[in-house]
Enzyme design. Structure first.
Site, PDB file in Angstrom:
ATOM      1  N   ASP A   1     -10.447   3.556  -2.192  1.00  0.00           N
ATOM      2  CA  ASP A   1     -11.250   2.538  -1.508  1.00  0.00           C
ATOM      3  C   ASP A   1     -12.737   2.697  -1.803  1.00  0.00           C
ATOM      4  O   ASP A   1     -13.245   3.816  -1.939  1.00  0.00           O
ATOM      5  CB  ASP A   1     -11.077   2.673   0.017  1.00  0.00           C
TER       6      ASP A   1
ATOM      7  N   ASP B   1       0.842  -1.195   0.000  1.00  0.00           N
ATOM      8  CA  ASP B   1       0.000   0.000   0.000  1.00  0.00           C
ATOM      9  C   ASP B   1       0.877   1.244   0.000  1.00  0.00           C
ATOM     10  O   ASP B   1       2.062   1.180   0.341  1.00  0.00           O
ATOM     11  CB  ASP B   1      -0.852  -0.041   1.270  1.00  0.00           C
TER      12      ASP B   1
END
Ligand code: GLA
Length: 390
Positions: free
Chosen positions: A222, A166
């Site tokens: 997201d 990430d």
């Protein structure tokens, strides 16, 4: 530990802001001085989009060794493993501290990562883990910056088969592609153990990540748990169809079936679109509380076959209007998805010849019925009709 269905509404505006910042900074940096020559030849990538389960949307950082074991056991008991879901991915929340020699250790909820990996392997799963290319993970835990090769070796020693990398807390002057390249090179050095590398770096990764032997790259921020947002991500993914191939996959984020507040029709729409897009199918919910109809959506063999089709041709949108028509070439025949974005049902006359398809009979995956074409078809509000030509 109490199971919590997480929806990151609280983090949403922060995430969007982060996305905008990263997009602009990342795009500048990605185009700068990345040295791709240091990356080893990739191992053969997985031939199909990865399928698995992740802790994130079901549990956020409230995770432990025993929770992972329970969820993996549930995947065996409910048939998900048999349907193809093989990776069990521990997302953010497992990290403890880095010791004086630079080794990364899990927190006390994970007493023995190697033993956990061995257990998952003994059940027939593959083992996935999360880290960040910055100094910290997105939840503020220790990241891999400056320790890429050491962490890659730790993961390999634990038997890890999948690394989600990430992007948070990147130092000024560092470029995401060069850090991704370091992790990729270190993971690929272990020639006997293929590790899927999945990145969440939002600076048009489809343009550079394939050259770094990355197997999947997130194409959007997201999910927020709404139908509208899910469709927005799917639309963005459809525009990137050219970049998904046997080398790597566009990743529109995880399947929310069972998590969040989507209806059954909306769950079917997500599974349909993710199958059409050749997207990785990573379920992310508490599997101990999955309803029978949600499980049926996740494990439908025809939907999964469309996703995993050997032709590896992500869908394109061939018509937009009252309904949208998506078309995907399969090794044998075609898949057609008719998507109704309205809240009320719509009746649509489907004539395959309008889309250069010579077919007169198809199988509708969600109703399990054969349909003779051309024909008038009713599509539920926020629902879809998912056809495979026969
Ligand atoms: C980012 C990622 C999510 C999840 C969290 C963990 O937001 O996009 O998928 O991994 O970090 O903190």
């Amino acid at each position: 530990m109490a199971a919590r269905q997480f929806f990151p509404h609280q983090r949403h505006s922060l995430m969007s802001l982060r996305f905008i910042l990263l997009l602009s900074i990342g795009t500048m940096l990605a185009c700068s001085t990345t040295d791709f020559s240091t990356v080893a030849d990739p191992l053969p990538p997985p031939p199909h989009p990865a399928m698995g389960w992740s802790t994130w949307y079901g549990f956020q950082t409230h995770i432990s060794d025993s929770l992972i074991r329970q969820q993996a056991e549930a995947m065996l008991a409910n048939g998900m493993r048999q349907a193809g879901y093989e990776y069990v991915n521990i997302d953010d929340g497992w990290q403890g501290y880095r010791d004086v020699n630079g080794f990364l250790h899990p927190n006390s909820n994970f007493p023995d990562m190697k033993a956990l990996g061995d257990y998952l392997h003994s059940l027939g799963f593959k083992f996935g883990i999360y880290t960040s290319l910055g100094r910290k993970s997105c939840d503020g835990l220790v990241g891999s910056f400056g320790h890429e090769a050491q962490d890659a070796q730790t993961f390999i020693d634990w038997g890890v088969d999948f690394v989600k990398y990430d992007l948070c807390y990147l130092d000024a002057g560092e470029t995401a592609p060069s850090l991704v390249g370091k992790m990729s090179t270190a993971l690929r050095k272990n020639e006997k153990h293929p590790v899927v590398l999945s990145i969440v770096v939002l600076s048009e990764p489809w343009r550079w990540a394939p050259r770094l032997a990355v197997n999947m790259w997130r194409i959007a921020p997201d999910e927020t748990g709404t139908y509208k947002n899910m469709l927005r991500i799917a639309d963005a993914d459809a525009r990137l169809a050219l970049f998904a191939s046997g080398v790597g996959w566009n990743d529109p984020d995880m399947l929310l079936v069972g998590a969040g507040g989507l209806t059954l029709d909306e769950n079917r729409t997500q599974m349909t679109l993710w199958a059409m897009l050749s997207a990785p199918l990573i379920s992310s919910t508490d599997l101990l509380h999955l309803g029978p109809s949600q499980l049926e959506v996740l494990t439908d063999p025809h939907a999964i076959a469309v996703n995993q089709d050997p032709e590896v041709q992500p869908a394109t949108i061939v018509k937009q209007g009252l309904v949208d028509v998506w078309r995907k070439r399969l090794a044998e025949g075609w898949a057609i998805a008719i998507i109704n974005r309205r809240t009320e049902p719509v009746t649509y006359f489907l004539d395959p010849s309008d889309f250069n398809l010579q077919t007169s009979v198809a199988y509708e995956i969600w109703t399990k019925q054969t349909v003779t074409l051309p024909s008038s078809i009713t599509v539920a509000g926020h629902g879809c009709v998912f056809l495979k030509t026969l």
